[in-house]
Structure formats: C-alpha cells, structure tokens
Design a protein around this motif. Structure first.
Motif, PDB file in Angstrom:
ATOM      1  N   PHE A 129      -1.559   7.259  -9.804  1.00  0.00           N
ATOM      2  CA  PHE A 129      -1.313   7.005  -8.388  1.00  0.00           C
ATOM      3  C   PHE A 129      -2.447   6.196  -7.794  1.00  0.00           C
ATOM      4  N   THR A 130      -2.166   5.574  -6.667  1.00  0.00           N
ATOM      5  CA  THR A 130      -3.163   4.823  -5.903  1.00  0.00           C
ATOM      6  C   THR A 130      -3.492   5.606  -4.642  1.00  0.00           C
ATOM      7  N   PHE A 131      -4.766   5.776  -4.367  1.00  0.00           N
ATOM      8  CA  PHE A 131      -5.161   6.530  -3.183  1.00  0.00           C
ATOM      9  C   PHE A 131      -4.668   5.844  -1.917  1.00  0.00           C
ATOM     10  N   GLU A 132      -4.114   6.640  -1.009  1.00  0.00           N
ATOM     11  CA  GLU A 132      -3.691   6.154   0.301  1.00  0.00           C
ATOM     12  C   GLU A 132      -4.622   6.749   1.356  1.00  0.00           C
ATOM     13  N   ALA A 147      -7.907  14.232   2.209  1.00  0.00           N
ATOM     14  CA  ALA A 147      -6.800  13.384   1.743  1.00  0.00           C
ATOM     15  C   ALA A 147      -6.852  13.187   0.234  1.00  0.00           C
ATOM     16  N   LEU A 148      -8.036  12.974  -0.314  1.00  0.00           N
ATOM     17  CA  LEU A 148      -8.156  12.764  -1.754  1.00  0.00           C
ATOM     18  C   LEU A 148      -7.783  14.031  -2.525  1.00  0.00           C
ATOM     19  N   GLU A 171      -5.744  16.390  -1.546  1.00  0.00           N
ATOM     20  CA  GLU A 171      -4.285  16.541  -1.444  1.00  0.00           C
ATOM     21  C   GLU A 171      -3.580  15.678  -2.470  1.00  0.00           C
ATOM     22  N   GLN A 172      -4.007  14.418  -2.562  1.00  0.00           N
ATOM     23  CA  GLN A 172      -3.331  13.490  -3.467  1.00  0.00           C
ATOM     24  C   GLN A 172      -3.605  13.810  -4.937  1.00  0.00           C
ATOM     25  N   THR A 177      -1.518  16.931  -5.705  1.00  0.00           N
ATOM     26  CA  THR A 177      -0.095  16.585  -5.802  1.00  0.00           C
ATOM     27  C   THR A 177       0.196  15.965  -7.168  1.00  0.00           C
ATOM     28  N   ALA A 178      -0.695  15.097  -7.614  1.00  0.00           N
ATOM     29  CA  ALA A 178      -0.524  14.474  -8.926  1.00  0.00           C
ATOM     30  C   ALA A 178      -0.584  15.508 -10.042  1.00  0.00           C
TER      31      ALA A 178
END
Length: 376
Positions: free
Chosen positions: A182-185, A359-360, A362-363, A366-367
């Motif tokens: 994934f790419t960080f948003e 945020a990081l 969370e992402q 999730t991954a």
C-alpha cells in the motif's frame, strides 16, 4: 496555576515500535509516543538535546555522531523516524544543500533505511528542500527510496492546518516497504482543526512571566547601532539617540511598556501586528487572534514578539505550547537558554507527528488485518 495544556492525548499502545534518528529534544517523539508507539531507540549529536530527551522520554537515546554509529547496532523497529538537520536547506540559511556537512546527513538517513529495511519510515525537513535550488536533491532522494524498495509519498504540511497555532510549513515523506502492498495516504485536516487554533487558545491563560523567566536577550543585540528594541539599563549610558523613530532605544523600566505606549511620533504603531511577515524578519509582533509565525531555533532578533506584552519574545514555555507540546514536557534548568530555544525551534510540532503517527498505524494495521484506536 496548574499547567494542563495537552493536544496529544495518550492513546493505547498500537503494537508498533519506533527508532528515531536526529531526535533532538524529542518533540516528534512526544507525538509518536502519545499516538501509541513504543520508542525503543533514539540518537542525537547535541548534548543539550540528549539531556532534554532523557529528562522527558527515557534513557533509550544514544548520544553521538550518527555517521560514526554502527548501523547493525540499531535495534529492529517497525518505523524509523526523524528529520536530518535542515540548516543547509533552509530558506533562511546559506543554502549549501547536500554539499553542506549537515545536508549530507539526508544520505546517511537513506543508508540506514536501506540497511535496516523497516516496514515504514517518516522523514521530516524544511520547506527549502523542495525549492528550485534543492529540488534535484529532493527528487534524487525520492528516487533512491524507490530503488531500495519503498513506495514513498510526500506532502508539504502547514501545522496550522492540523490544530497547531503556528504557521509552520515542513516537508514530510512517509515510505512504506513495497511488500506491504500500500501507499501511505496523508490524513486530511479535520474541520475542527483546520486553521482554527490561534495564540489566544494556547498561551492566553499564561500570566506575564517573572523576570527570571524572561529572555535576557530581549532588547539586546550584538550590534549596538541601528539594532532595534535596545533596552538600556538604569546604570548604563544610553545608546546614540537616532533620528529614525523606528530604531528607538527602549526605556529601562520595560515591564511597564505596552502596545499603546510604544509608538513613534508619526502615530504609526510600531508594535502593532502586521498581517504578514517574512521569515526571520525582526520585530514580528504577533496577534492573539491569529497563528504565530514559525518559531525559529534561535533566541535573538528573529524571534516573534508577544502580542500584548511587547516588546518581548515568547518564553520557552510559550514556544513549547506554540509547538503543540504538552505542559508535561519540561526542559531542565541546567540547559542554557539558547539551547532550550534551539531544541524547541528545531523540533517537529508534536500534534503533527501525533496525527501522522495515528494515520500510519491505522494503515499499517489495516494492511496486517488489525485495528487501531482513532485519535482524539
């Protein structure tokens, strides 16, 4: 009066670890720790910054030159975070870029990422890194992150957009190892945060400082002629009386000076706030109803001026609050005043690192098929 300012409320442990490079006094770490990370290792070259870090965050910081530290001695961590010294890329600096001794450290940062291969990294630096002069270095850095196996995304973040009462623009790069898929948003500013915080919100409850809390550099400059805010002691001769009312010397009893009493003979209020200032401009009087100009890393003529208690600079505690650092963070008294200002001015706004960290996490989770608690 109790000191209770805190815009980085502590979240539950998120299961991720952090190793921090160029940690300074730990302002970025304050935000990441509050976001739930376990910070297992840190490094900085500055002895005063290390002392501040030890006092506030723990004994996991290793003092010394990062170029001389064996990379294999660093513990494995989920996140490597930090911002190499920025002076060689700063718009206010000499602009030596990657040829400067400090500018070269961006490549040491990359070397460590390449060797340690953490799942993710967070890189922070000044806006000057993406200006025309230094953009080739920035683009080369992004390309190298790609070559060593990371998908990197970046954003120029203004701290004022994220609940900080300061116009502070910094470049953040967040890289995620390619195998994670994934790419960080970057988190978008929330409506309750976006340019809502002003100085009144963060320092409005603080009383006028005692004399020992004041910056002794107020009104004192290295150049005796044509320096502004030149406070003269009762037992000292006056500076040369000048014809320009903007370059006045300041009365010794400066505790009685207010915004109303300091004015020139043309009725232009010299100590009235302007709508905009350039970076590092002298006599930048702030407004209680607006965000602060960028807090710099020095305590002399470039410091912003207090809105209602002019002419004086912000105290260290006021600067910490403007950097969104909770009142629980305390700089030891045996650290020199100039070093304290440097530690605060060089730091990352704690709420920004807090929100990026949330945020990081969370992402990443999730991954990995897990959940993480949301930020307050």
């Amino acid at each position: 009066m109790g000191l209770t300012y805190d815009v980085t409320p502590q979240l539950a442990n998120n299961g991720f670890t952090v190793a921090e490079l160029f940690a300074g006094g730990g302002l970025m770490a304050v935000g990441l720790r509050a976001a739930g990370y376990d910070i297992v290792w840190a490094n900085d070259f500055d002895k005063s910054a290390v002392k501040a870090y030890l006092h506030n965050l723990g004994d996991h910081i290793v003092p010394g030159d990062i170029t001389a530290i064996d990379i294999d001695s660093l513990p494995d961590a989920d996140i490597i975070a930090g911002g190499p010294p920025c002076q060689d890329y700063s718009v206010a600096g000499p602009g030596a870029g990657e040829e400067g001794e400090r500018g070269k450290l961006v490549w040491r940062y990359l070397e460590i990422i390449e060797r340690k291969q953490p799942p993710a990294f967070v890189f922070e630096n000044v806006k000057g890194l993406i200006t025309k002069k230094h953009r080739p270095t920035f683009d080369a850095l992004l390309e190298r992150f790609k070559e060593i196996g990371y998908t990197a995304s970046w954003r120029l973040i203004n701290a004022w957009d994220y609940g900080v009462a300061q116009k502070r623009e910094r470049v953040f790069i967040v890289g995620v190892r390619n195998d994670l898929g994934f790419t960080f948003e970057f988190p978008e500013p929330r409506s309750e945060d976006y340019r809502t915080q002003v100085l009144r919100d963060v320092i409005g409850d603080l009383p006028e400082p005692f004399l020992h809390e004041r910056n002794p550099q107020d009104g004192r400059y290295s150049s005796p002629y044509l320096s502004r805010n030149r406070v003269v002691g009762w037992n000292e001769p006056a500076f040369t009386v000048l014809t320009n009312p903007r370059d006045v010397s300041i009365h010794p009893g400066d505790s009685s000076i207010t915004m109303e009493t300091v004015r020139n003979h043309t009725e232009k209020h010299y100590w009235s706030p302007k709508s905009e200032y350039t970076y590092d401009q002298a006599n930048r009087v702030q407004s209680m109803d607006g965000p602060c100009s960028t807090i710099p890393a020095h305590h002399n003529s470039g410091q912003p001026i207090h809105p209602t208690q002019a002419p004086r600079r912000f105290t260290v505690r006021e600067c910490l609050r403007i950097q969104s650092v909770p009142d629980s963070y305390v700089l030891p008294d045996d650290i020199s005043l100039s070093a304290q200002y440097r530690i605060v001015g060089n730091g990352v706004a704690s709420r920004v690192s807090y929100l990026l960290g949330v945020a990081l996490a969370e992402q990443l989770r999730t991954a990995l098929g897990k959940d993480v608690k949301e930020a307050a």
